[in-house]
Design a protein around this motif. Structure first.
Motif, PDB file in Angstrom:
ATOM      1  N   THR A 110     -13.962   1.175  14.526  1.00 55.32           N
ATOM      2  CA  THR A 110     -13.915   0.561  13.460  1.00 55.32           C
ATOM      3  C   THR A 110     -13.566   1.268  12.115  1.00 55.32           C
ATOM      4  O   THR A 110     -12.949   0.863  11.190  1.00 55.32           O
ATOM      5  CB  THR A 110     -15.299  -0.101  12.941  1.00 55.32           C
ATOM      6  OG1 THR A 110     -16.342   0.848  13.096  1.00 55.32           O
ATOM      7  CG2 THR A 110     -15.473  -1.532  13.665  1.00 55.32           C
ATOM      8  N   GLU A 111     -13.917   2.615  12.265  1.00 59.97           N
ATOM      9  CA  GLU A 111     -13.805   3.658  11.283  1.00 59.97           C
ATOM     10  C   GLU A 111     -12.135   3.782  11.140  1.00 59.97           C
ATOM     11  O   GLU A 111     -11.723   3.709   9.724  1.00 59.97           O
ATOM     12  CB  GLU A 111     -14.141   4.898  11.658  1.00 59.97           C
ATOM     13  CG  GLU A 111     -14.543   5.901  10.448  1.00 59.97           C
ATOM     14  CD  GLU A 111     -15.018   7.173  10.800  1.00 59.97           C
ATOM     15  OE1 GLU A 111     -14.993   7.502  12.061  1.00 59.97           O
ATOM     16  OE2 GLU A 111     -15.640   7.846  10.053  1.00 59.97           O
ATOM     17  N   ILE A 112     -11.287   3.929  11.815  1.00 62.42           N
ATOM     18  CA  ILE A 112      -9.862   4.084  12.086  1.00 62.42           C
ATOM     19  C   ILE A 112      -9.145   2.518  11.501  1.00 62.42           C
ATOM     20  O   ILE A 112      -8.422   2.764  10.421  1.00 62.42           O
ATOM     21  CB  ILE A 112      -9.061   4.416  13.313  1.00 62.42           C
ATOM     22  CG1 ILE A 112      -7.691   4.817  12.809  1.00 62.42           C
ATOM     23  CG2 ILE A 112      -9.345   3.527  14.398  1.00 62.42           C
ATOM     24  CD1 ILE A 112      -7.070   5.504  13.624  1.00 62.42           C
ATOM     25  N   VAL A 113      -9.821   1.597  11.971  1.00 62.97           N
ATOM     26  CA  VAL A 113      -9.427   0.287  11.108  1.00 62.97           C
ATOM     27  C   VAL A 113      -9.514   0.154   9.924  1.00 62.97           C
ATOM     28  O   VAL A 113      -8.597   0.008   9.066  1.00 62.97           O
ATOM     29  CB  VAL A 113      -9.839  -0.730  11.902  1.00 62.97           C
ATOM     30  CG1 VAL A 113      -9.672  -2.207  11.312  1.00 62.97           C
ATOM     31  CG2 VAL A 113      -9.653  -0.927  13.280  1.00 62.97           C
ATOM     32  N   ALA A 114     -10.793   0.672   9.072  1.00 62.59           N
ATOM     33  CA  ALA A 114     -10.834   0.449   7.988  1.00 62.59           C
ATOM     34  C   ALA A 114     -10.118   1.482   7.089  1.00 62.59           C
ATOM     35  O   ALA A 114      -9.488   0.945   5.899  1.00 62.59           O
ATOM     36  CB  ALA A 114     -12.523   0.997   7.781  1.00 62.59           C
ATOM     37  N   ILE A 115     -10.126   2.648   7.674  1.00 63.73           N
ATOM     38  CA  ILE A 115      -9.442   3.491   7.009  1.00 63.73           C
ATOM     39  C   ILE A 115      -7.777   3.433   6.842  1.00 63.73           C
ATOM     40  O   ILE A 115      -7.311   3.643   5.757  1.00 63.73           O
ATOM     41  CB  ILE A 115      -9.740   5.105   7.348  1.00 63.73           C
ATOM     42  CG1 ILE A 115      -9.629   6.100   6.312  1.00 63.73           C
ATOM     43  CG2 ILE A 115      -8.693   5.621   8.627  1.00 63.73           C
ATOM     44  CD1 ILE A 115     -10.605   5.954   5.067  1.00 63.73           C
ATOM     45  N   THR A 116      -7.212   2.713   8.147  1.00 64.23           N
ATOM     46  CA  THR A 116      -5.907   2.400   7.865  1.00 64.23           C
ATOM     47  C   THR A 116      -5.521   1.128   6.966  1.00 64.23           C
ATOM     48  O   THR A 116      -4.668   1.292   6.318  1.00 64.23           O
ATOM     49  CB  THR A 116      -5.492   2.134   9.473  1.00 64.23           C
ATOM     50  OG1 THR A 116      -5.975   3.178  10.116  1.00 64.23           O
ATOM     51  CG2 THR A 116      -4.023   2.173   9.504  1.00 64.23           C
ATOM     52  N   THR A 117      -6.593   0.289   7.158  1.00 66.02           N
ATOM     53  CA  THR A 117      -6.474  -0.973   6.136  1.00 66.02           C
ATOM     54  C   THR A 117      -6.509  -0.316   4.783  1.00 66.02           C
ATOM     55  O   THR A 117      -5.606  -0.559   3.892  1.00 66.02           O
ATOM     56  CB  THR A 117      -7.653  -1.570   6.188  1.00 66.02           C
ATOM     57  OG1 THR A 117      -7.944  -2.037   7.803  1.00 66.02           O
ATOM     58  CG2 THR A 117      -7.443  -3.327   5.627  1.00 66.02           C
ATOM     59  N   LEU A 118      -7.350   0.575   4.385  1.00 57.32           N
ATOM     60  CA  LEU A 118      -7.299   1.180   3.136  1.00 57.32           C
ATOM     61  C   LEU A 118      -6.104   1.899   2.631  1.00 57.32           C
ATOM     62  O   LEU A 118      -5.630   1.629   1.545  1.00 57.32           O
ATOM     63  CB  LEU A 118      -8.608   2.136   2.871  1.00 57.32           C
ATOM     64  CG  LEU A 118      -8.736   2.776   1.588  1.00 57.32           C
ATOM     65  CD1 LEU A 118      -9.029   1.606   0.765  1.00 57.32           C
ATOM     66  CD2 LEU A 118      -9.868   3.611   1.426  1.00 57.32           C
ATOM     67  N   ALA A 119      -5.589   2.853   3.593  1.00 53.38           N
ATOM     68  CA  ALA A 119      -4.436   3.319   3.453  1.00 53.38           C
ATOM     69  C   ALA A 119      -3.232   2.403   3.240  1.00 53.38           C
ATOM     70  O   ALA A 119      -2.330   2.411   2.102  1.00 53.38           O
ATOM     71  CB  ALA A 119      -4.095   4.455   4.477  1.00 53.38           C
ATOM     72  N   THR A 120      -3.311   1.499   4.033  1.00 54.26           N
ATOM     73  CA  THR A 120      -2.086   0.418   3.983  1.00 54.26           C
ATOM     74  C   THR A 120      -2.077  -0.203   2.717  1.00 54.26           C
ATOM     75  O   THR A 120      -1.144  -0.421   1.948  1.00 54.26           O
ATOM     76  CB  THR A 120      -2.146  -0.541   5.034  1.00 54.26           C
ATOM     77  OG1 THR A 120      -2.180   0.181   6.153  1.00 54.26           O
ATOM     78  CG2 THR A 120      -1.040  -1.294   4.992  1.00 54.26           C
ATOM     79  N   LEU A 121      -3.420  -0.718   2.063  1.00 50.97           N
ATOM     80  CA  LEU A 121      -3.560  -1.597   1.077  1.00 50.97           C
ATOM     81  C   LEU A 121      -2.937  -0.476  -0.207  1.00 50.97           C
ATOM     82  O   LEU A 121      -2.455  -1.086  -0.990  1.00 50.97           O
ATOM     83  CB  LEU A 121      -5.069  -1.881   0.691  1.00 50.97           C
ATOM     84  CG  LEU A 121      -5.464  -2.981   0.204  1.00 50.97           C
ATOM     85  CD1 LEU A 121      -5.020  -4.229   1.250  1.00 50.97           C
ATOM     86  CD2 LEU A 121      -6.978  -3.070   0.198  1.00 50.97           C
ATOM     87  N   LEU A 122      -3.503   0.784  -0.316  1.00 45.29           N
ATOM     88  CA  LEU A 122      -3.202   1.393  -1.324  1.00 45.29           C
ATOM     89  C   LEU A 122      -1.568   1.724  -1.337  1.00 45.29           C
ATOM     90  O   LEU A 122      -1.028   1.606  -2.451  1.00 45.29           O
ATOM     91  CB  LEU A 122      -3.945   2.774  -1.605  1.00 45.29           C
ATOM     92  CG  LEU A 122      -5.411   2.575  -1.674  1.00 45.29           C
ATOM     93  CD1 LEU A 122      -6.032   3.967  -1.380  1.00 45.29           C
ATOM     94  CD2 LEU A 122      -5.759   2.053  -3.022  1.00 45.29           C
ATOM     95  N   THR A 123      -1.159   1.918  -0.261  1.00 43.26           N
ATOM     96  CA  THR A 123       0.387   2.190  -0.260  1.00 43.26           C
ATOM     97  C   THR A 123       1.069   1.048  -0.734  1.00 43.26           C
ATOM     98  O   THR A 123       2.121   1.050  -1.498  1.00 43.26           O
ATOM     99  CB  THR A 123       0.927   2.588   1.033  1.00 43.26           C
ATOM    100  OG1 THR A 123      -0.009   3.807   1.586  1.00 43.26           O
ATOM    101  CG2 THR A 123       2.316   2.799   1.192  1.00 43.26           C
ATOM    102  N   LEU A 124       0.493  -0.312  -0.056  1.00 44.61           N
ATOM    103  CA  LEU A 124       1.345  -1.431  -0.651  1.00 44.61           C
ATOM    104  C   LEU A 124       1.006  -1.623  -2.131  1.00 44.61           C
ATOM    105  O   LEU A 124       2.155  -2.176  -3.037  1.00 44.61           O
ATOM    106  CB  LEU A 124       0.871  -2.730  -0.023  1.00 44.61           C
ATOM    107  CG  LEU A 124       1.120  -2.874   1.481  1.00 44.61           C
ATOM    108  CD1 LEU A 124       0.665  -4.230   1.902  1.00 44.61           C
ATOM    109  CD2 LEU A 124       2.782  -3.019   1.500  1.00 44.61           C
ATOM    110  N   LEU A 125       0.085  -1.305  -2.725  1.00 43.45           N
ATOM    111  CA  LEU A 125      -0.170  -1.592  -4.186  1.00 43.45           C
ATOM    112  C   LEU A 125       0.859  -0.601  -4.965  1.00 43.45           C
ATOM    113  O   LEU A 125       1.526  -1.012  -5.912  1.00 43.45           O
ATOM    114  CB  LEU A 125      -1.416  -1.218  -4.755  1.00 43.45           C
ATOM    115  CG  LEU A 125      -2.723  -2.297  -4.443  1.00 43.45           C
ATOM    116  CD1 LEU A 125      -4.136  -1.722  -4.874  1.00 43.45           C
ATOM    117  CD2 LEU A 125      -2.214  -3.339  -5.585  1.00 43.45           C
ATOM    118  N   ILE A 126       0.881   0.570  -4.692  1.00 42.71           N
ATOM    119  CA  ILE A 126       1.853   1.633  -5.170  1.00 42.71           C
ATOM    120  C   ILE A 126       3.218   1.317  -4.976  1.00 42.71           C
ATOM    121  O   ILE A 126       4.020   1.088  -5.992  1.00 42.71           O
ATOM    122  CB  ILE A 126       1.302   3.257  -4.450  1.00 42.71           C
ATOM    123  CG1 ILE A 126       0.187   3.493  -4.820  1.00 42.71           C
ATOM    124  CG2 ILE A 126       2.621   3.814  -4.881  1.00 42.71           C
ATOM    125  CD1 ILE A 126      -0.330   4.814  -4.129  1.00 42.71           C
TER     126      ILE A 126
END
Ligand SMILES: Nc1ncnc2c1ncn2[C@@H]1O[C@H](COP(=O)(O)OP(=O)(O)OP(=O)(O)O)[C@@H](O)[C@H]1O
Ligand SMILES: [Mg+2]
Lengths: 240, 809
Positions: free
Chosen positions: B668-684
């Motif tokens: 779950t940790e990698i899922v959470a962090i990858t989601t977060l990274a994807t989210l921030l990248t998409l926002l940027i």
């Protein structure tokens, strides 16, 4: 004389017309023919629909109803891209305020329509010819901002002719220049017509119309009020 | 404020207000920046908050002291509760650390583990006010309450057998500083401790809160005062909350560098775009500004009007952004909240205030430059030309590109465009650059994380494990003692008997799909000189094969020799840092009377809060003859074989006395962090795309007349699309190409910071993640952002009516 331009019951209504002009079409049920090699002046009061008519012929705008034929093309049925290609090949346009591109030199302005048509190589020689004919060869690499009004309009004419269009249309080509320059431009257009160029010129100047056009169409409220050959009465194309 | 300002705002509105697109872009950019920053800062601020929250709620113990009651008298204990600086004390509570057998109802077999028992008649108290989660507190002698973070399953009815006593679990509870594994009534303690008998040789727990406790030196002074109040040798152990707090946070600490990097990118890029949007609005509103000033508006009023006009969409965007950021943070926080059971954790209130305030300040600062330019603009020029004085830049570029007769004219026209407004082009380039940097960095981060979590872990290389079925669950061979970052006593998997091992070997040998296997023995030991911030040192011995099969990556050195005669070990980075050793050194592992000197053969990539040692089974038994031996078989399957199917088949062959597990690769940790990274990248990336949209929309508007002329001269809609797209495409392409090395540099800076925060070094393949085809694809990210942003305005340009555009002279 065979027909180059044929308008059949052409009506143009602007859907975004202001409340004052509500209902009244800018061009109202106009039918006429213009033959190859004719020089036609379109006259009429401001707002009578002259520019609108010219735009319909050039395929810049589409009529609300009616048909516009130029050469073999049914102009009113063309797609945007088709209309663009039609203008490139068949129509040269000249405007009152020249509409030159400020950031391009004279030669680049002139070559532009040929380059858009993808035939820039062949156009170079034609451009040099036109620069000569129109006596602006010495201004070849100047920018429009440095040119006089007359010079600018000559550049615009050269640009309109670069692709050897069958039809040259001009919307008040002398409207922004003094009368001497206007005369000079009129003479140029007459020379072109003498060489066989079909010409439709919108003008406010009765002088210009009388001296340089063989046929004058008067427009009022979007309708043809009169259509006269200089000293010869109505032309063939005006008859129903 | 007087009526005049309102008039200015309305009058100047033509510069921005009527330009709805620009207003919307400012709103959206501010929204995205605020959301990204709220999310980033909210998660960062949360590093400590779940622990702090629970700690405050429970009046958690600043210091817990274990005292030998055979040395310290009750009077001395009482005196020790009154040392200076103490604000609250609980205890002394009798304490015993005993080996216990555990049986879970409905599950066959039993497991043995060492548990810390503490005698408490009630859970509440002035310090360590324990929260009851399930059931009730012990009411009779044979009842126990177990800690939810301890090693006893949190299941009511479980039996703990200790010192010949059978205790039934009647409740589960949580102590924030993990003061015990199980609590019993005081009367029960003599029976548990030392198997009854030996009165007076017990231990007692004292729990303290101190007035000064914020820093480790304050805590050290507090502990010093307690020690001074007790007879020498009576203090057996001390534990302070800072250590626990530290280990709690380190679950999140590794993510801090990446979240900070993304947050900073989001803020920079947003400011740049606001500069461009307002700058463009000023240029577009030039005539209007000129007219306004000629009829008597002051520069100050014009500046004020522009700032106000930016302010309105910015405020709306900031508010919406905070709400979005808070909402997106919910699932991320929920995971931690569940762990602590502290109820709903939100983004802290101060973040919700500070972030929009900061973003708004930044936005207004960004708008100030162009607004000042508007204030200074000469009205004469504006009115005389009837339009913005067109800069005479880019003529040369236009001329040079016009000569490229082989390239289609719409393309060269487009390429010449950026030169006309170099300032705007530069800002657009930098905005796209940052967007593309975020993409390069985000992709690299995802690959690195994937390597760390899946590729170079034992779970993915030896996906199937076999152990004896135990109510305590399978042993934890490679992950160390800390589960979910909680400090707890390590569970040592029960050893497998020789007959059991033979059965496993036979079954594994017969089963198709077996590639190879390793035996796994684990142990946890306290070693002098190795910090126990997060529990004892974790020992793992891989036998019966090449320890490299574990897939654990070597940072340096090599794996220990498998030969039983060679004393070698591989250790994690934390072990090296704690002991001050390096690869190649010898280290003496002293476990009571057993001291074994091993050569450190290599450094392994095992980020953990506890030191980890990997060695041969022979060396492990030399270090700890009492170790339980092989507790697990870890099996690698042949390519194409599904671990779960393999495990099911093996389970059928071996029967219910064995616990067979197939690891699922996504934690779950990698899922959470990858989601977060994807989210921030998409926002940027969307902010960058909005920046491009703004630039192209401005350009299409400013060059409406040119586009009209082009079309009158025969430019087709497609050519118009090409022209507009190329005008920003070249900027995007350039930005993308610069962004790749920049993004890689950022990745190479942030990833090491992340692993260092996880107490580890790293093997090279965690960093070298960019392959040539990836680099080539990433170089096109800038172009992609530019094209996406340009699409809408370019199609407006393509579809615009020529006749209308030409009238505007
Ligand atoms: N794009 C447009 N949208 C709405 N109405 C238009 C548009 N273009 C022209 N009109 C209206 O159509 C009528 C005819 O306009 P047009 O420009 O053809 O006149 P004109 O004869 O060329 O006038 P002028 O001599 O002033 O150039 C006018 O009432 C004008 O307001
Ligand atoms: Mg007109």
């Amino acid at each position: 004389m065979d027909t180059l331009v044929q308008l059949e019951k052409v009506t143009k209504r602007y859907d975004s017309s202001g409340p004052d002009s509500a209902g009244a079409p800018a061009v109202d049920n106009v039918s006429t023919r213009i033959g190859h090699g004719e020089a036609v002046a379109i006259m009429g009061p401001s707002g009578s629909g002259k520019s609108t008519l010219l735009n319909l012929i050039a395929g810049l705008d589409r009529p609300t109803s009616g048909a516009v034929h130029v050469g073999d093309e049914r102009v009113d049925k063309l797609s945007e891209a088709g209309a663009a290609r039609f203008r490139r090949r068949q129509v040269g346009m000249i405007f009152q305020f020249f509409n030159l591109l400020d950031d391009m030199t004279v030669i680049d302005n002139i070559l532009l329509p040929a380059q858009l048509a993808g035939r820039s190589r062949q156009a170079r020689r034609r451009a040099d010819e036109l620069l000569d004919t129109l006596r602006i060869g010495h201004r070849r690499d100047a920018y429009p901002a440095r040119l006089s009004g007359g010079e600018r309009q000559r550049v615009a004419i050269a640009r309109a002719l670069i692709n050897d269009p069958g039809l040259l249309v001009a919307d008040e080509p002398t409207g922004a220049v003094d009368s001497a320059t206007g005369d000079e431009i009129g003479r140029l257009l007459l020379e072109l017509n003498a060489a066989g160029q079909t010409l439709i010129v919108v003008t406010h100047s009765p002088e210009l119309a009388r001296r340089y056009a063989r046929r004058v169409i008067h427009i009022a409220d979007g309708q043809i009020a009169s259509d006269t050959l200089a000293g010869h009465g109505a032309p063939d194309g005006a008859r129903p | 404020m007087n009526g005049g300002l309102g008039a200015v705002v309305r009058a100047a509105g033509g510069g921005l207000g009527s330009r709805r697109l620009q207003t919307v872009i400012i709103g959206l950019v501010v929204l995205a920046a605020t959301a990204a920053s709220t999310l980033a800062l909210g998660l960062l601020a949360d590093v400590h908050s779940p622990f702090d929250h629970a700690f405050a709620q429970q009046n958690g113990a600043h210091v817990a002291v274990t005292v030998d009651t055979s040395v310290a008298s009750p009077a001395q204990l009482a005196a020790a509760t009154r040392v200076s600086g103490v604000t609250a004390v609980a205890g002394p509570f009798a304490l015993a650390s005993e080996s216990a057998a555990i049986t879970v109802p409905g599950t066959p077999g039993s497991g043995t583990t060492r548990l810390t028992f503490v005698a408490r008649s009630v859970p509440s108290g002035p310090v360590d006010d324990i929260t009851l989660r399930q059931g009730h507190w012990a009411a009779a002698g044979n009842q126990a309450v177990v800690s939810v973070t301890g090693s006893v399953p949190s299941q009511l009815g479980t039996t703990i057998t200790v010192g010949g006593q059978a205790l039934t679990v009647v409740g589960t509870a949580d102590s924030v500083t993990n003061t015990a594994d199980a609590w019993v009534l005081p009367a029960e303690m003599p029976a548990i401790a030392g198997g009854g008998g030996q009165a007076g040789t017990g231990q007692a727990q004292l729990l303290y809160r101190f007035a000064s406790s914020a820093t480790s030196s304050a805590i050290a002074a507090d502990i010093g005062a307690i020690r001074a109040a007790l007879p020498p040798g009576s203090v057996q152990a001390t534990a302070d909350y800072l250590t626990v707090r530290q280990s709690e946070q380190s679950g999140v600490a590794p993510w801090v560098p990446f979240i900070v990097a993304m947050g900073v990118i989001a803020l920079v890029i947003s400011s740049l775009i606001v500069v461009n949007v307002v700058g463009g609005a000023v240029v577009a509103g030039t005539t209007r500004i000129g007219v306004l000033k000629s009829i008597g508006f002051t520069p100050g009023q014009v500046i004020g009007a522009y700032l106000l006009l930016v302010g309105v969409p910015a405020v709306i965007g900031a508010l919406a952004g905070v709400i979005c950021g808070d909402l997106v943070a919910v699932p991320f926080n929920q995971e931690t909240a569940q762990l602590y059971q502290v109820g709903a954790l939100g983004v802290p209130f101060w973040v919700d205030l500070a972030v929009p305030a900061a973003v708004l300040a930044l936005t207004l600062a960004a708008a100030a430059g162009p607004a000042l330019r508007a204030g200074q603009m000469s009205p004469a020029v504006a009115i005389a030309t009837g339009r913005a004085p067109r800069p005479k830049r880019g003529f040369a570029a236009q001329r040079a590109l016009g000569r490229l007769t082989r390239v289609p004219r719409p393309v060269t026209l487009g390429f010449a465009s950026p030169a006309a407004r170099p300032g705007r082009t530069l800002i657009t380039l930098v905005a796209v650059l940052f967007g593309a940097v975020a993409v390069t960095f985000g992709v690299g981060l995802a690959i690195s994380l994937n390597r760390v979590f899946t590729e170079i872990s034992a779970a993915s290389h030896l996906p199937v494990t076999v152990s004896e079925h135990s109510p305590l669950g399978p042993g934890n061979p490679s992950g160390g003692a800390s589960q979910k970052g909680k400090v707890s006593i390590g569970v040592v998997a029960g050893g497998l008997a020789a007959a059991q091992q033979q059965a496993i070997i036979t079954a594994v040998g017969k089963q198709p799909g077996t590639l190879h296997y390793l035996t796994v023995s684990t142990d946890s030991l306290s070693l002098p000189g190795v910090s126990e911030a997060a529990g004892p040192v974790q020992f793992t011995a891989y036998g019966h094969g090449d320890p490299g099969w574990s897939g654990i990556a070597l940072i340096s050195g090599r794996w220990y020799a498998s030969s039983p005669a060679v004393r070698e070990a591989d250790v994690n980075t934390l072990f090296l840092t704690d002991t001050g050793t390096s690869v190649g050194d010898s280290f003496t592992i002293a476990n009571g009377r057993h001291a074994v000197t091993v050569r450190i053969a290599g450094e392994v990539f095992v980020p953990s809060n506890s030191a980890a040692v990997y060695t041969s089974p022979a060396t492990l038994s030399a270090v700890d003859p009492a170790a339980s031996g092989v507790g697990q078989y870890a099996i690698a399957v042949q390519p194409g074989v599904k671990p779960q199917a393999y495990a099911n088949q093996l389970q059928a062959a071996l029967g219910g006395n064995y616990e067979i597990r197939a690891s699922n690769k996504t934690t779950t940790e990698i899922v959470a962090i990858t989601t977060l990274a994807t989210l921030l990248t998409l926002l940027i990336v969307s902010v960058a795309g909005l920046g491009v949209l703004n630039t192209v929309a401005l350009q299409v508007r400013e060059r409406a007349r040119d586009i009209g002329i082009f079309k009158a001269l025969g430019m087709t809609p497609r050519q118009a699309l090409t022209f507009v797209t190329c005008s920003v495409g070249i900027t995007g392409l350039a930005a993308g190409i610069i962004a790749v090395p920049a993004g890689i540099a950022l990745h190479h800076g942030v990833i090491p910071a992340m692993v260092h925060a996880a107490n580890s070094g790293y093997p090279p393949n965690v960093i070298s993640v960019y392959s040539l085809p990836e680099i080539a694809a990433l170089a096109l990210a800038g172009l992609a952002i530019a094209l996406a942003g340009a699409l809408a305005p370019a199609s407006w340009a393509a579809g615009s009516r020529t006749a209308t555009a030409l009238r505007t002279e």
